[in-house]
Design a protein around this motif. Structure first.
Motif, short mmCIF file in Angstrom:
data_model
loop_
_atom_site.label_atom_id
_atom_site.label_comp_id
_atom_site.label_asym_id
_atom_site.label_seq_id
_atom_site.Cartn_x
_atom_site.Cartn_y
_atom_site.Cartn_z
N ASP A 19 -15.42 -53.29 0.42
CA ASP A 19 -16.38 -52.21 0.96
C ASP A 19 -17.82 -52.41 0.90
N ILE A 20 -18.52 -51.46 1.42
CA ILE A 20 -19.93 -51.54 1.66
C ILE A 20 -20.40 -50.20 1.15
N MET A 32 -18.54 -54.17 9.50
CA MET A 32 -17.47 -55.05 9.43
C MET A 32 -17.21 -55.84 10.75
N ASP A 42 -23.42 -48.25 9.87
CA ASP A 42 -22.36 -47.83 9.20
C ASP A 42 -21.45 -48.83 8.97
N ASP A 43 -20.39 -48.28 8.22
CA ASP A 43 -19.42 -49.44 7.77
C ASP A 43 -18.82 -50.35 9.10
N ASN A 76 -25.16 -48.07 2.50
CA ASN A 76 -25.74 -48.32 3.58
C ASN A 76 -25.91 -46.96 4.59
#
Length: 768
Positions: free
Chosen positions: A273-274, A286, A281-282, A277
């Motif tokens: 997970d992040i 990723m 975005d994730d 931020n």
């Protein structure tokens, strides 16, 4: 413990004695209390501790309590209470045996082990009581310390000197002896990592004959940590070094090391997970990380992924961004949950760039290599590229960037501090070939020249170069000057003047002299791409040429002049120009002759080099270089002059062969075709070089190479079977006060009968 038992035994004995004495002196009054044996401890201190005093009835239990109190002072090794009756009066005498105390602890003879480490191993300290029964314990402590550091042959002599009443000096006299050399390193319990892999992770290694193999405790401990870190890269988060056995056989001259490992189970990433931020975005984050859910937990790659995320923020101006990987371990299911906690910070812009440390180099010379300017947002990649550009200029020994806050939170100052280095180069080289025999060169190059700064002529970022080559048959003189910013404009300007003399001998004797000059202009199109153009004049004079010379030589009789224009473009992404490890350099050039003079031709040249590092430490560097060239006449010319043809052979093309020894040749004598031959060059050239470099030390390199090249008289004669090949080895050394020294030895693989069996090539230089 022994000291405590002795004190207790003394108290018990005294108590029993006093109880017996109490029966002999019932209800009698103590007439005097005396103290004997005191030398260092004051009698006043003793009497202040006593319960029994003169004039009081005698009480054996009070005497026992006094003795216990006196022992608690920790000044005495033994205390005796002597009770006697004189003329009907009780006289009580305390007889003391004072402890000896350590006044000084000296350690001598140690060179390999630090004094503070030895002091930490022994128990005797300045001010402590000296106990004679501690000799063996102290000696063993020092010997065990040395044994753990690889010195099993150490001896220790403990000397005790009386320096004052009750005070001693303890001296540890150490003879360290010779260090044992490692004979074998073995591993137990390893399955995931092979013995070969484990050995590569360790800087500690076994001895080879009389070289290496010395045990260094600090280095060995670091090796063990490297092993555990590598296990973390394979998901073995519970890996541990169970024990290490150091065994000294054959009179302690050799050391056998056994490392017992527990690898533990493999962990996998269950969830990634992040958090926090907003800028990215994730999905964007990723895409750049390498470890994803379902993969083996790779500790090293997670650290690299953290740096990639942080770098992404820095490149976008968020210079204060921080990324913290938080790993939750599930030992029962052998899973991990990884959370990248992001602190983005604020977007920062450059307010001012402050430069310090440049006592010689002008500010504007430094600023033109910076890819950041005031008012722009911070860019980490541009900052790193700026640092490489400044380092590649070789004006500075060190370049340091830092940041400084300002009164506006949106802005920060960029601070650049440099340590200026030596920018003058004096290079020289010597060599020998069957064609040109003995020859050498000397070159003076000033890389931070300033034509307008008299008398130092330095600090302006200009380049000045003069070169002299002298040999049995060849002489060269040249002078060059380049200003990267001509008259303050972002346009490079330079000129060259040259004079080359070549004396052909060995049958056909004649002289060739080339004189000329050129004007150059250049423009930086991007941080990595540079375009250039030049106007060049060459005049070639052929003299003393016999009438019976070969056809190619006879048509050069009297010489000719050439006026040409040259256009070129270069793309350079090398990390370091002097000793590259990664990146590439590509150069393309077109020369068009015919703007005047006697010769009309066009000449195309291409030169590309790639550098690829291998391994985490980037010690192995593979370089591949390819060069191609084609020249052809046009218009009123029916041939290309020899001076503009291509040649192959020698240190800069195919090592192991003489200079210009590969390619078309013609007899020197027109009427003697079986006689000696001279290279006449060709219109088409191909050269390839593959080299593997190993960085043994910071100043030492080893090389192995494969060279291949060919020259064809005309493009239509091209045949890959004519290519000549060679292999070889080389070494490079950075010598203090001298500079780089490079020595190569090439061995031809398919040489003709007249091309020899190998050549040595030497190049060296001096910086000032």
């Amino acid at each position: 413990m022994r000291r405590l038992l002795t004190s207790l035994a003394s108290i018990v004995i005294v108590t029993l004695t006093l109880q017996a004495a109490a029966q002999d002196f019932p209800a009698q009054v103590v007439s005097a209390v005396r103290c004997e044996g005191l030398t260092r401890v004051s009698e006043q201190l003793i009497r202040a501790q006593l319960e029994v005093k003169s004039g009081q009835p005698y009480n054996s239990r009070a005497v026992s309590r006094d003795i216990r109190r006196l022992y608690d002072l920790d000044y005495f090794a033994n205390i005796i209470a002597d009770v006697q009756t004189v003329a009907g009066q009780v006289i009580l005498t305390y007889i003391f045996e004072e402890k000896r105390f350590i006044d000084e602890v000296k350690i001598i003879g140690n060179k390999k082990v630090r004094t503070r480490d030895i002091r930490g191993a022994v128990s005797w300290r300045t001010g402590d009581a000296f106990l004679e029964d501690g000799y063996e314990q102290e000696r063993d402590a020092v010997l065990n310390l040395y044994k753990q550091k690889g010195y099993p042959n150490t001896t220790v002599d403990i000397i005790v000197d009386e320096v004052a009443p009750g005070r001693v000096r303890v001296t540890y006299n150490i003879d360290e002896g010779k260090k044992a050399r490692i004979k074998r390193i073995s591993f137990e319990g390893n399955e995931v990592l092979s013995k070969r892999k484990l050995n590569k992770l360790m800087k500690t290694g076994r001895a080879w004959w009389f070289v290496g193999g010395k045990y260094d405790e600090a280095k060995f401990e670091a090796d063990l940590q490297n092993i555990l870190k590598e296990y973390g890269n394979f998901g073995r988060l519970e890996a541990d070094v169970v024990k290490v056995d150091l065994i000294y056989p054959d009179n302690a001259r050799r050391l056998l090391i056994t490392i017992s490992l527990a690898e533990g189970p493999e962990y996998a990433v269950e969830q990634l997970d992040i958090a926090n931020n907003e800028v990215f975005d994730d999905d964007e984050i990723m895409r750049i990380v390498k470890v994803h859910p379902g993969d083996v937990h790779n500790t090293g790659q997670l650290e690299k992924d953290t740096d990639l995320i942080r770098k992404g923020y820095e490149d976008s101006g968020y210079i204060n961004a921080n990324v913290t990987p938080q790993v939750t371990v599930d030992p029962e299911n052998k899973k991990t949950q990884v959370l990248y906690a992001v602190e983005e910070g604020d977007l920062k812009y450059v307010r001012e760039i402050k430069i310090t440390g440049n006592n010689v180099t002008k500010d504007e010379v430094i600023r033109r290599d910076l890819l950041l300017v005031p008012g722009e947002r911070f860019d980490g990649t541009a900052l790193q590229a700026s640092q490489r550009r400044l380092e590649n200029s070789q004006y500075f020994q060190e370049v340091r960037f830092t940041r400084e806050p300002t009164d506006d939170e949106r802005f920060a100052n960029l601070l650049l501090d440099v340590d200026e280095g030596k920018t003058g180069n004096f290079n020289f080289g010597v060599g020998y070939s069957t064609e040109e025999r003995l020859g050498g060169f000397a070159e003076l190059r000033l890389d931070n020249f300033d034509l307008g700064n008299w008398p130092s002529f330095s600090g302006g970022g200009q380049q000045f170069r003069t070169r002299i080559s002298l040999g049995d048959v060849r002489s060269q003189y040249s002078l060059s000057f380049t200003d990267p910013e001509f008259l303050g404009y972002p346009l490079a300007f330079g000129f060259d003047v040259f004079d080359e003399y070549y004396e052909y001998t060995g049958g056909v004797e004649f002289d060739e002299r080339t004189q000329g000059a050129q004007l150059r202009f250049g423009k930086l199109l991007s941080p990595y791409v540079n375009a250039r153009t030049s106007l060049r004049y060459d005049n070639v004079d052929i003299s003393h040429l016999p009438y019976f010379a070969s056809r190619s030589l006879r048509r050069e009789r009297g010489g000719s002049s050439t006026i040409s224009t040259i256009w070129g473009i270069t793309r350079n992404t090398l990390d370091y120009y002097r000793d590259p490890s990664s990146g590439s350099k590509h150069d393309f050039e077109l020369q068009l002759a015919g703007l005047g003079g006697d010769n009309h031709f066009y000449k195309l040249q291409q030169d590309s080099t790639w550098f690829v590092p291998f391994g985490e430490e980037r010690k192995w560097i593979l370089s591949v270089r390819g060069r191609a060239g084609w020249v052809n006449d046009y218009g009123s010319s029916d041939f290309v002059p020899i001076s503009d043809r291509f040649f192959v052979g020698g240190a800069s093309t195919v090592r192991g062969y003489d200079t210009r020894d590969i390619g078309p040749k013609e007899p020197r004598y027109l009427l003697l075709p079986w006689g000696p031959k001279d290279a006449v060059g060709g219109e088409l050239r191909l050269v390839g070089n593959v080299e593997m470099k190993y960085k043994v030390l910071e100043q030492f390199r080893l090389y192995t190479f494969f060279d291949s090249g060919g020259v064809w008289r005309e493009a239509g004669d091209f045949d890959l079977g004519d290519m000549k090949h060679s292999v070889g080895i080389g070494l490079g050394v950075e010598v203090p006060r001298l500079g780089p020294v490079r020595v190569d030895y090439g061995i031809p693989l398919n040489a003709d009968d007249d091309q020899g069996s190998g050549r040595l090539h030497l190049l060296t230089g001096l910086r000032f």
